[in-house]
Motif scaffolding. Structure first.
Motif, PDB file in Angstrom:
ATOM      1  N   ARG A 132       9.579  13.427   0.360  1.00 35.82           N
ATOM      2  CA  ARG A 132      10.631  12.500  -0.031  1.00 35.82           C
ATOM      3  C   ARG A 132      11.577  13.145  -1.042  1.00 35.82           C
ATOM      4  O   ARG A 132      12.796  13.103  -0.901  1.00 35.82           O
ATOM      5  N   ARG A 151      -2.742  10.209   5.425  1.00 36.35           N
ATOM      6  CA  ARG A 151      -3.467   9.608   4.319  1.00 36.35           C
ATOM      7  C   ARG A 151      -4.044   8.279   4.773  1.00 36.35           C
ATOM      8  O   ARG A 151      -3.392   7.544   5.504  1.00 36.35           O
ATOM      9  N   VAL A 194       0.847  -1.191   0.000  1.00 33.37           N
ATOM     10  CA  VAL A 194       0.000   0.000   0.000  1.00 33.37           C
ATOM     11  C   VAL A 194       0.880   1.238   0.000  1.00 33.37           C
ATOM     12  O   VAL A 194       0.705   2.157  -0.785  1.00 33.37           O
ATOM     13  N   ALA A 195       1.872   1.249   0.879  1.00 37.69           N
ATOM     14  CA  ALA A 195       2.787   2.382   0.971  1.00 37.69           C
ATOM     15  C   ALA A 195       3.517   2.584  -0.359  1.00 37.69           C
ATOM     16  O   ALA A 195       3.713   3.713  -0.801  1.00 37.69           O
ATOM     17  N   LEU A 202      -1.290   6.504   6.844  1.00 34.79           N
ATOM     18  CA  LEU A 202       0.090   6.800   6.506  1.00 34.79           C
ATOM     19  C   LEU A 202       0.360   8.199   7.041  1.00 34.79           C
ATOM     20  O   LEU A 202      -0.296   9.151   6.623  1.00 34.79           O
ATOM     21  N   GLU A 250       1.511   4.423  -2.822  1.00 36.70           N
ATOM     22  CA  GLU A 250       1.394   5.849  -2.531  1.00 36.70           C
ATOM     23  C   GLU A 250       2.734   6.569  -2.678  1.00 36.70           C
ATOM     24  O   GLU A 250       2.839   7.741  -2.376  1.00 36.70           O
ATOM     25  N   ARG A 251       3.770   5.867  -3.055  1.00 38.88           N
ATOM     26  CA  ARG A 251       5.111   6.419  -3.128  1.00 38.88           C
ATOM     27  C   ARG A 251       5.496   7.039  -1.783  1.00 38.88           C
ATOM     28  O   ARG A 251       5.933   8.176  -1.693  1.00 38.88           O
ATOM     29  N   PHE A 252       5.299   6.278  -0.761  1.00 41.34           N
ATOM     30  CA  PHE A 252       5.503   6.727   0.608  1.00 41.34           C
ATOM     31  C   PHE A 252       6.728   6.017   1.151  1.00 41.34           C
ATOM     32  O   PHE A 252       6.810   4.793   1.120  1.00 41.34           O
ATOM     33  N   PHE A 253       7.721   6.791   1.633  1.00 43.70           N
ATOM     34  CA  PHE A 253       8.915   6.167   2.212  1.00 43.70           C
ATOM     35  C   PHE A 253       8.598   5.708   3.630  1.00 43.70           C
ATOM     36  O   PHE A 253       8.234   6.513   4.485  1.00 43.70           O
ATOM     37  N   VAL A 254       8.701   4.424   3.875  1.00 44.39           N
ATOM     38  CA  VAL A 254       8.310   3.875   5.173  1.00 44.39           C
ATOM     39  C   VAL A 254       9.486   3.864   6.142  1.00 44.39           C
ATOM     40  O   VAL A 254      10.470   3.158   5.937  1.00 44.39           O
ATOM     41  N   PHE A 305       4.553   5.241   9.410  1.00 49.12           N
ATOM     42  CA  PHE A 305       5.047   6.598   9.320  1.00 49.12           C
ATOM     43  C   PHE A 305       6.349   6.668   8.544  1.00 49.12           C
ATOM     44  O   PHE A 305       7.107   5.719   8.494  1.00 49.12           O
ATOM     45  N   GLY A 306       6.558   7.801   7.935  1.00 48.68           N
ATOM     46  CA  GLY A 306       7.733   7.983   7.095  1.00 48.68           C
ATOM     47  C   GLY A 306       7.614   9.283   6.342  1.00 48.68           C
ATOM     48  O   GLY A 306       7.315  10.304   6.945  1.00 48.68           O
ATOM     49  N   LEU A 307       7.825   9.256   5.057  1.00 43.61           N
ATOM     50  CA  LEU A 307       7.768  10.480   4.268  1.00 43.61           C
ATOM     51  C   LEU A 307       6.906  10.279   3.036  1.00 43.61           C
ATOM     52  O   LEU A 307       7.060   9.293   2.322  1.00 43.61           O
ATOM     53  N   CYS A 308       6.015  11.235   2.788  1.00 48.42           N
ATOM     54  CA  CYS A 308       5.194  11.154   1.598  1.00 48.42           C
ATOM     55  C   CYS A 308       6.040  11.512   0.377  1.00 48.42           C
ATOM     56  O   CYS A 308       7.164  12.000   0.508  1.00 48.42           O
TER      57      CYS A 308
END
Lengths: 141, 141
Positions: B133, B96, A110-111, B87, A114-118, B126-129
């Motif tokens: 990013r 999100r 999923v992350a 997220l 969303e191009r989400f850095f986890v 959690f991290g960076l969108c």
DNA sequence: TCGCTTGTTGATACTCGGTCTCAATAATAT
DNA sequence: ATATTATTGAGACCGAGTATCAACAAGCGA
């Protein structure tokens, strides 16, 4: 990674207040509040100020080494570790850890979508601990 | 369950302030702060007080219908729904949603071991969108 | 080792989310 | 309609967390 190494690696200075906070985090309970870090940290560095504690905790959270979770008295901080999660009791506020969630993969895609850095994840399971559970026996739900 | 029904069923009175809060929650954004509930709720009940908003949100959280999550400006509240997770961007604070975590079973046995009554769960990743990013491209990690 | 640069600190004033108090009000049961 | 009592609203209050700024010290280069 070692929090001390992490600080150094990112170009942050190693100061007495920061060392005091790191030691408090290392020696204190797994869930620790800013106030506890302050009083614990003053044992190694008596002049430690409230502001420095908050700044250092915030810095460590930004660097991904700590995670703040809500608690009755503000926030409490936990070391970020893979598979480290919580059972939060809504009755007494107790926080109990558990590990080995076995689910650390399915959300990853999923992350990715969303191009989400986890940086990490935290699973909160909330409800009532066994104690509060029996206290409320008989109430309608 | 319907929050209105839930309140009634547990023997709580149905009052104008509570109806205003419920309506604000129903019509407002998925993640809503207490301050937003207050201003939104005053559209249906102008006399709505800050204290009533906090009391009602707290009550709904106790009843398991709402869940507060940490946010830069205090807490924000979300309706508790199965498979509803977040997220959280540590850069800009964006939250999100995502659903369908597919992992809502493996932690259940842990809870059972602890004799913990599970009212719900919330997975925070959690991290960076993507935006934050790219802004940080080049920084050491 | 000695300065120099500049990130960091500590004291304190301050902000503001959230709680407490208590007399007044209104939702329910009878 | 009346009594009971949970709930409300206004505002004082609390306390976690932040902003400010002059003084300080970590790290670096000479």
């Amino acid at each position: 990674m070692d929090m001390l190494t992490l600080l150094r690696q990112r170009g942050h200075r190693i100061t007495r207040p920061r060392l005091a906070v790191l030691q408090a985090l290392a020696e204190g309970p797994a869930h620790i509040s800013a106030a506890e870090v302050l009083s614990e940290g003053r044992r190694t560095h008596p002049g430690l100020s409230k502001a420095s504690v908050y700044r250092t905790l915030q810095l460590l959270e930004t660097l991904g080494a700590l995670r703040g979770i809500p608690s009755p008295e503000g926030r409490s901080f936990v070391r970020v570790a893979p598979g480290h999660h919580h059972l939060l009791c809504q009755g007494c506020g107790e926080v109990r850890d558990f590990s080995g969630c076995g689910l650390c993969d399915s959300w990853r895609e999923v992350a990715d979508e969303e191009r989400f850095f986890v940086a990490g994840h935290l699973l909160e399971v909330f409800g009532l601990c066994s104690g509060c559970r029996s206290k409320r026996e008989g109430e309608t739900s």
